[in-house]
Design an enzyme around this catalytic site. Structure first.
Site, mmCIF file in Angstrom:
data_model
loop_
_atom_site.group_PDB
_atom_site.id
_atom_site.type_symbol
_atom_site.label_atom_id
_atom_site.label_comp_id
_atom_site.label_asym_id
_atom_site.label_seq_id
_atom_site.Cartn_x
_atom_site.Cartn_y
_atom_site.Cartn_z
ATOM 1 N N ASN A 158 0.865 -1.178 0.000
ATOM 2 C CA ASN A 158 0.000 0.000 0.000
ATOM 3 C C ASN A 158 0.899 1.224 0.000
ATOM 4 O O ASN A 158 1.403 1.653 1.035
ATOM 5 C CB ASN A 158 -0.908 -0.005 1.232
ATOM 6 C CG ASN A 158 -1.907 -1.136 1.173
ATOM 7 O OD1 ASN A 158 -2.874 -1.083 0.411
ATOM 8 N ND2 ASN A 158 -1.660 -2.187 1.940
ATOM 9 N N GLU A 159 1.110 1.750 -1.183
ATOM 10 C CA GLU A 159 2.014 2.883 -1.352
ATOM 11 C C GLU A 159 1.289 4.176 -0.981
ATOM 12 O O GLU A 159 0.070 4.185 -0.804
ATOM 13 C CB GLU A 159 2.479 2.950 -2.827
ATOM 14 C CG GLU A 159 3.223 1.721 -3.310
ATOM 15 C CD GLU A 159 4.644 1.597 -2.727
ATOM 16 O OE1 GLU A 159 4.991 2.329 -1.789
ATOM 17 O OE2 GLU A 159 5.399 0.742 -3.236
#
Ligand code: F6R
Length: 643
Positions: A158-159
């Site tokens: 999850n950037e």
């Protein structure tokens, strides 16, 4: 309940002396959970991560399985993520990682293991991700989720930009994340662009969450996640508010937390030489005044009034810290012969000194302390530059191809009679073919790795020759842990340590320059540091060890902050140019395409900037203005062996 010191922290954070100490606690918690649930006939659902962070936990779980009969028969696992586009048999797939590092060593039934599929047809990815979510729910939800944190602040993949309610899905990897993975894949170009990851919401639904972080590279994102308002630009911060989340970090990952960086802001401080220096230098920066101009009112205004009552008035403290800082600066890193050395960082005698510079890979010595090496050499020290690993994993295929093409073409171009005496060209052609056929795959033959080692050796020779170092001073140890390993999978043995012990005993150094104390213990620098500690512990009773000064250089990514510097070696503009010229020789360490991220600098630019910034930091607090400075921290042997 949090303490006064933790008042700035929005997530319960425990600082451990090292990663092994933290991992023991995590493994113990997991084992207790499995045992107590099994006793009640229940399964335990674990959320698992890959990367180097969880490795000490996995090692400890395997040990518990082998030595304490911990069974995984009632365990169900769900992994956070998988690269999209990689088969399960790709050596860098997370599937391989999990089976090699944990699952293959315990008694978990295969059908209780779940990882997102990296090969699902694009049109079916969405449905597949929804099934993954559903499978977690049907298993009863995640009982215990372990996490690492990326330098972008990502959890799972999850950037930045991932929302709090995101679910399992296909994502694009951040440029920084891909660069961090470049070494695993032998080049950024080979790193997949996409991945499937559990979402932030998937993670938040776990009953317990433990995020671990080791090494200085994580200090910044840990501080942001723990102390800043949660926001979607730093997904790890979205863990704030989870009813049972904890961060377990080592000392080097804790250095940016307020309670460590500015302890006087969070409670009473024990004033030592070092903490006074730290506070005064901080104040000088904060008030934007040189040390000698700081007044009682500045101390009071910025919350340091206590030091005036506890220690001394501003005038006296200022002079004390000014002198201490001034005395760290020396043009004689090997000690100045026949000079009064009472306030110099190094002793005048013995002179000349035997100096051992340890570099985890062939480049860190010159990049981090090329100016100092130059001076030591010019001033008569007997220098040994020892390269602990070959560094071949960090050489791109394109570079190996150039060298091999050259060799193979030489045979064709040169006079045939001459060429017949050489079979080198033929060997090169064979290796070239191999390189072609394994493109993008990371399983390389030892011959290709050897070619890459030679590339790095030659770069190291060229760089040190520019600094007029005698070629016989260079020692290439090629430690075996690196040759048999891959990134995130180094497994040092007795032999590695023995090689280092032999080097120390052969040189009997008066000074050892080393690095890696603040690195992730699983990284090359981290492994080398642990080996050095072990080698020094083995030789601690030998006479030469008492006479050795240990000087730590910090590494390419960061320089020591001013208050930690015990020796500062100034470089003139000419010396800095000279060092830069030497740094240019590391061609294999050039940035690779694509060059999208302009924030990423070439290594010579990084060292140049680091050394100039250190000089500027001295200037800012009122010292003389130098062009550039290389800095070192002195570590006592007892401190090193305890830590
Ligand atoms: C791994 C994962 C990532 C890593 C993170 C840190 O499954 O999801 O979030 O935890 O990139 O990587 P390391 O531990 O290698 O520093």
């Amino acid at each position: 309940m949090s303490t006064e010191a933790e008042q700035f922290e929005r997530i319960s954070t425990k600082i451990f002396q090292d990663s092994n100490a933290a991992a023991t606690v995590v493994a113990e918690e997991i084992a207790d959970l499995i045992k107590s649930r099994s006793k009640d006939g229940k399964t335990t659902v674990l959320g698992l991560a890959t990367g180097s962070t969880p490795l000490p936990v996995y090692r400890e779980l395997i040990r518990k399985h082998r030595e304490e009969n911990l069974s995984f028969r009632n365990v169900i696992t769900f992994n956070l993520d998988e690269y999209y586009g990689l088969n399960t048999d790709h050596p860098e797939s997370y599937y391989q990682f999990m089976w090699q590092r944990l699952l293959g060593h315990v008694d978990i039934p295969e059908d209780q293991v779940h990882l997102p599929s990296g090969t699902t047809e694009r049109s079916k990815v969405y449905a597949n991700c929804a099934e993954y979510e559903q499978a977690i729910e049907e298993a009863g939800g995640l009982d215990y989720q372990i996490l690492g944190i990326g330098r972008t602040g990502h959890i799972g993949f999850n950037e930045p930009g991932s929302t709090r309610d995101s679910k399992t899905r296909l994502v694009t990897l951040d440029a920084l994340t891909r660069r961090d993975a470049a070494r695993d894949f032998l080049g950024e170009a080979n790193v997949p662009r996409y991945a499937i990851t559990m979402g932030v919401d998937t993670i938040l639904k776990a009953k317990r969450v433990v995020l671990m972080a080791w090494g200085q590279a994580k200090a910044g994102v840990v501080q942001q996640a723990v102390e800043e308002e949660p926001n979607e630009n730093l997904p790890a911060g979205l863990l704030q508010g989870h009813p049972d989340v904890r961060f377990f970090i080592d000392e080097s990952a804790s250095v940016s937390l307020t309670r460590i960086r500015n302890p006087w802001l969070v409670g009473p401080v024990e004033w030592t030489d070092r903490s006074i220096r730290k506070a005064v230098i901080w104040l000088s920066n904060k008030a934007n005044k040189p040390i000698l101009k700081l007044q009682d009112s500045d101390y009071n205004e910025f919350g340091l009034g206590e030091i005036l009552t506890d220690v001394a008035p501003a005038y006296d403290i200022n002079i004390r810290v000014f002198n201490q800082t001034q005395h760290t600066i020396t043009g004689w890193p090997g000690g100045k012969p026949d000079a009064d050395d009472t306030s110099r960082p190094e002793r005048a005698t013995p002179f000349p000194k035997r100096v051992l510079v340890l570099a985890p890979e062939p480049d860190e010595d010159i990049l981090c302390m090329g100016g100092t090496i130059h001076r030591l050499n010019n001033q008569g020290s007997e220098i040994t530059l020892a390269y602990l690993t070959s560094g071949n994993l960090a050489v791109p295929d394109t570079m190996a191809r150039q060298v091999l093409s050259l060799m193979s073409e030489m045979e064709k171009e040169l006079d045939q009679n001459l060429a017949e005496d050489f079979s080198l060209g033929k060997l090169a052609s064979v290796l070239l073919e191999e390189l072609q056929s394994t493109e993008g795959d990371t399983a390389e033959s030892s011959h290709i790795r050897q070619v890459k080692s030679l590339i790095r050796r030659n770069e190291a020779r060229d760089a040190s020759a520019l600094l007029k170092i005698d070629p016989s001073s260079l020692k290439f140890l090629d430690l075996p842990f690196y040759e048999t390993g891959r990134y995130r999978a180094f497994n040092p043995s007795e032999k590695d340590q023995q090689d280092l012990v032999e080097l120390l005993q052969a040189v009997k150094p008066h000074q050892i320059y080393f690095t890696g104390g603040l690195a992730d213990p699983g990284s090359v620098a981290g492994v080398c540091f642990t080996l050095l500690k072990q080698a020094l512990a083995t030789t601690a009773s030998e006479a030469w060890v008492d006479e050795t000064y240990l000087w730590s250089y910090r590494g390419l990514a960061q320089e020591w902050p001013l208050f930690e510097i015990d020796m500062a070696v100034p470089l003139s503009p000419d010396e800095l140019n000279h060092k830069t010229e030497a740094s240019f020789q590391y061609r294999s360490q050039r940035r690779q395409f694509p060059l999208r991220d302009s924030a990423h600098k070439e290594i010579w630019q990084q060292t140049d900037e680091l050394n100039r910034n250190t000089a500027a930091a001295y200037d800012d607090v009122g010292m003389a203005e130098y062009e550039a400075i290389e800095a070192f921290k002195r570590i006592q042997l007892s401190e090193l062996l305890e830590g």
